[in-house]
Motif scaffolding. Sequence first.
Motif: not given
Length: 295
Positions: A105-113, A228-238
């Motif tokens: 498991i890796h913890r990353i930022s959506w900015n890395q996608i 949506d929640i899962e999105m590159p750069q910035m997710d829906g929760h943020h």
Amino acid sequence: MKQDILLESGTNELEIVLFEIGGSSFGINVLKVREIIQPLPITATPNSHHHVEGIIRLREEVIPVVDLAKVLDLAPSDKGASDKFIIAELNQMKVAFHVHSVSRIHRISWNQIEKPSDLSTGFEAHTNGIVKMNDKLALLLDFEKIIVDINPKTGLDINAVKALGERERSDKYVLIAEDSTTLRQLLKDTLNEAGYEKLRFFENGYLLWDYLDNERQEQNDPDLIITDIEMPQMDGHHLTKKLKEDPRWNQIPVIVFSSIISEDLFHKGEKVGADEQISKPQIAKLIERIDQLVS
């Protein structure tokens, strides 16, 4: 598999499980993973989709098994000891994804996608993004599309909107953040059918936020936002957290519409201030809540 429930909501971070198929590296959001198990005996199901190996019984549940090597047109498993079944829950159903090995498991930022560019990976039809890590790249697969391709009934159904009856046209202005090209078109079709025609779509939360922060004209205040929640750069929760913390936008209703909403994860949306959270593909429920929130 124990999930890290201490991962704070709205930080634009996620945890992914890395796995391999045919020598290529892929990832799945931990929020979709219920457990990772050794392969169980598979019962063949006649006339099933060619990507489905069959079904397994896991405790008291019967779960279909999807062979990701077939989905991605990669070399099949040699049935080695490293094979694993990733038990995932999405779109209100459980699926076992057959992979060839699981690493960590890796913890990353959506900015890395990053969104994959045309012809960049060879797997564009099944990829949500390219994960950039220090020592390697991995592809974040679009598991929802994989499931909808196998069984279209699990996707958005415009007939569910037609069943709501005759609709009036609405002048309400709705912004939508959704990274899937297919789902953007389906949402456009279904929302138009429901009477909502003033729509503006964005490929991720960052682009929607940038529009509000820098490009919006005063006469175009949105009446509601869907994300949506899962999105590159910035997710829906943020995105939701930023909207609710900004006095310019904190009165705008925000609906989180995602395949990974479950009872266990509902609290994440509550913490960032979402006005409603609806699991895909409940499009009729989405329309009903839009009606209520903009009325």
